[in-house]
Design an enzyme around this catalytic site. Structure first.
Site, PDB file in Angstrom:
ATOM      1  N   HIS A 113      11.814 -24.739   0.902  1.00 58.19           N
ATOM      2  CA  HIS A 113      11.934 -23.438   1.561  1.00 58.19           C
ATOM      3  C   HIS A 113      12.660 -23.571   2.913  1.00 58.19           C
ATOM      4  O   HIS A 113      12.270 -22.967   3.917  1.00 58.19           O
ATOM      5  CB  HIS A 113      10.542 -22.830   1.768  1.00 58.19           C
ATOM      6  CG  HIS A 113      10.512 -21.338   1.661  1.00 58.19           C
ATOM      7  ND1 HIS A 113       9.982 -20.681   0.584  1.00 58.19           N
ATOM      8  CD2 HIS A 113      10.944 -20.365   2.502  1.00 58.19           C
ATOM      9  CE1 HIS A 113      10.077 -19.369   0.785  1.00 58.19           C
ATOM     10  NE2 HIS A 113      10.677 -19.164   1.938  1.00 58.19           N
ATOM     11  N   TYR A 171       8.336 -12.603  -4.947  1.00 55.66           N
ATOM     12  CA  TYR A 171       7.077 -13.160  -4.452  1.00 55.66           C
ATOM     13  C   TYR A 171       5.969 -12.497  -5.246  1.00 55.66           C
ATOM     14  O   TYR A 171       5.985 -11.275  -5.435  1.00 55.66           O
ATOM     15  CB  TYR A 171       6.877 -12.832  -2.965  1.00 55.66           C
ATOM     16  CG  TYR A 171       7.646 -13.742  -2.049  1.00 55.66           C
ATOM     17  CD1 TYR A 171       7.507 -15.123  -2.122  1.00 55.66           C
ATOM     18  CD2 TYR A 171       8.500 -13.226  -1.086  1.00 55.66           C
ATOM     19  CE1 TYR A 171       8.204 -15.959  -1.278  1.00 55.66           C
ATOM     20  CE2 TYR A 171       9.199 -14.061  -0.235  1.00 55.66           C
ATOM     21  CZ  TYR A 171       9.050 -15.425  -0.334  1.00 55.66           C
ATOM     22  OH  TYR A 171       9.741 -16.258   0.503  1.00 55.66           O
ATOM     23  N   THR A 195       9.558 -17.582  -6.608  1.00 57.38           N
ATOM     24  CA  THR A 195       9.266 -18.554  -5.555  1.00 57.38           C
ATOM     25  C   THR A 195       7.821 -19.010  -5.660  1.00 57.38           C
ATOM     26  O   THR A 195       6.905 -18.188  -5.694  1.00 57.38           O
ATOM     27  CB  THR A 195       9.523 -17.935  -4.166  1.00 57.38           C
ATOM     28  OG1 THR A 195      10.898 -17.570  -4.080  1.00 57.38           O
ATOM     29  CG2 THR A 195       9.213 -18.929  -3.058  1.00 57.38           C
ATOM     30  N   LYS A 244      11.563 -21.621  -8.101  1.00 56.05           N
ATOM     31  CA  LYS A 244      12.023 -22.119  -6.796  1.00 56.05           C
ATOM     32  C   LYS A 244      10.869 -22.716  -5.997  1.00 56.05           C
ATOM     33  O   LYS A 244       9.790 -22.126  -5.945  1.00 56.05           O
ATOM     34  CB  LYS A 244      12.639 -20.939  -6.017  1.00 56.05           C
ATOM     35  CG  LYS A 244      13.081 -21.262  -4.608  1.00 56.05           C
ATOM     36  CD  LYS A 244      13.879 -20.108  -4.035  1.00 56.05           C
ATOM     37  CE  LYS A 244      14.375 -20.407  -2.635  1.00 56.05           C
ATOM     38  NZ  LYS A 244      13.338 -20.271  -1.627  1.00 56.05           N
TER      39      LYS A 244
END
Ligand code: GLV
Length: 387
Positions: free
Chosen positions: A276, A130, A156, A252
């Site tokens: 997610h 992250y 992500t 992602k």
């Protein structure tokens, strides 16, 4: 071990054994949970084409994801707080994945740290990042991942701000749990979990605590994300991070063909079509539904993977036959972990592998590489007409 026939069997044991707060964390989607539900119900709309009188000997589910050999096209998805589902959860899941021959992805928001997982495994794993406002922290984390031998960075892109999950707020989710009266009453019924937790020192966000500065409440996922995650993450930062990482990169959270093109442009090795697990934008389409449009846009330029809604080998088969190079299981392995620890993760992988292998055979295929649209019956309006 109890007789486990399917992932749902594991979910039921997991629900009995894990504290409610962590079960609810895994089992929730954001807001009305429409996207969370549709991730699974849309898989059920696709049917398989049975073929008969085909030689079924010598079947293989072996494949590759970003050039790494996999026993089947399934990786363990990054899941935050996995070490709260079962003591030492990330280490146990990583070991099960390694023994089975599929990739394990460690979340930034894990309980066991990067170094800890590396020390307890023998092969490289993947690390999910992250992006935080604190660039130093990001750089240090990337350097730690490199030093630990991580073989791919999973960046992500769909969680700069946390989607609201009602039950987490009501349960006061934190790691470790804060001992309010309702939590203590619930924990009192979870003796196995409690014994495990008493026997480990891994009870905090291992990649954060001791590594990040000036954190007001390092036990709360929601306050940590609100304070620390970078709301200004954009494609230029993604490009810079790719440069800084210098290794394999998987992006992602792609759910739109335009974004998929941007990801291909940036030079990602793979993208993960993902909402997610229905935990971010409620009202977004299911991953399996958007997969065809993403493949049309970039399928010839970048490996396309998928997560969201996979609870069986038949689901893996459907995604791969649709064109995904690989898939990820998050909840399915967490159910196994929370139910039976490392053996439960192994069992989850075995269940999915067996379902994939046998369903493939019943579709008249012996090699996972031969799966294609010809194996599927997809409703005409599956993708839907949206304007
Ligand atoms: C991410 O960490 C999540 O809770 O979905």
């Amino acid at each position: 071990m109890p007789v486990i026939t399917c992932i749902e069997d594991l979910r039921q044991i997991y629900q009995r054994r894990a504290p409610r707060m962590f079960y609810d964390y895994a089992e929730s989607g954001s807001w009305t949970e429409q996207t969370f539900r549709e991730n699974t119900t849309d898989f059920a709309k696709i049917r398989l084409r049975q073929r008969v009188a085909v030689d079924m000997l010598n079947r293989s589910t072996r494949s590759t994801m970003i050039g790494e050999e996999v026993a089947m096209p399934v990786a363990l998805a990054p899941v935050g707080l996995t070490g709260m589902q079962h003591a030492d959860g990330e280490i146990l899941a990583a070991r099960a994945a390694e023994a089975f021959g599929v990739p394990f992805t460690l979340s930034t928001m894990s309980i066991c740290s990067i170094e800890d997982v590396a020390a307890h495994t023998t092969k490289p794993f993947w690390f999910q990042l992250y992006v935080m406002k604190d660039q130093d922290f990001v750089s240090r984390t990337l350097a730690r991942a490199k030093a630990a031998g991580v073989s791919a960075l999973v960046l992500t892109l769909d969680l700069q701000i946390l989607g609201q999950r009602h039950r987490d707020l009501k349960n006061g989710l934190s790691a470790p749990p804060k001992l309010t009266l309702p939590t203590m009453m619930n924990l009192a019924t979870k003796w196995r979990w409690g014994m495990g937790m008493l026997g480990t020192k891994r009870r905090f966000f291992g990649n954060i605590v001791g590594h990040a500065k000036g954190v007001a409440d390092a036990s709360s996922l929601s306050s940590w994300t609100a304070e620390q995650f970078d709301p200004q993450l954009d494609w230029s930062k993604v490009a810079r991070l790719k440069e800084e990482w210098g290794g394999k990169l998987i992006l992602k959270g792609i759910l739109d063909a335009e974004d998929a093109r941007m990801a291909a442009e940036v030079g990602a090795d793979a993208i993960i079509v993902s909402n997610h697990g229905g935990r971010q934008l409620d009202g977004a389409l299911s991953s399996i539904r958007v997969l065809p449009s993403i493949l049309d846009a970039v399928g010839d330029r970048v490996e396309v993977h998928l997560d969201g809604g996979i609870r069986s080998g038949q689901d893996v088969l459907k995604a791969v036959a649709m064109g995904a190079r690989g898939t990820y299981i998050g909840r399915a392995f967490v159910y196994g972990l929370g139910a039976l620890g490392q053996a439960g993760v192994t069992r989850a992988l075995e269940v999915i592998h067996r379902e994939l292998d046998i369903s493939m055979a019943l579709c008249g295929e012996r090699d996972v590489h031969d799966l294609g649209r010809h194996n599927l019956l997809v409703p005409k309006d599956f993708e839907g007409e949206w304007h």
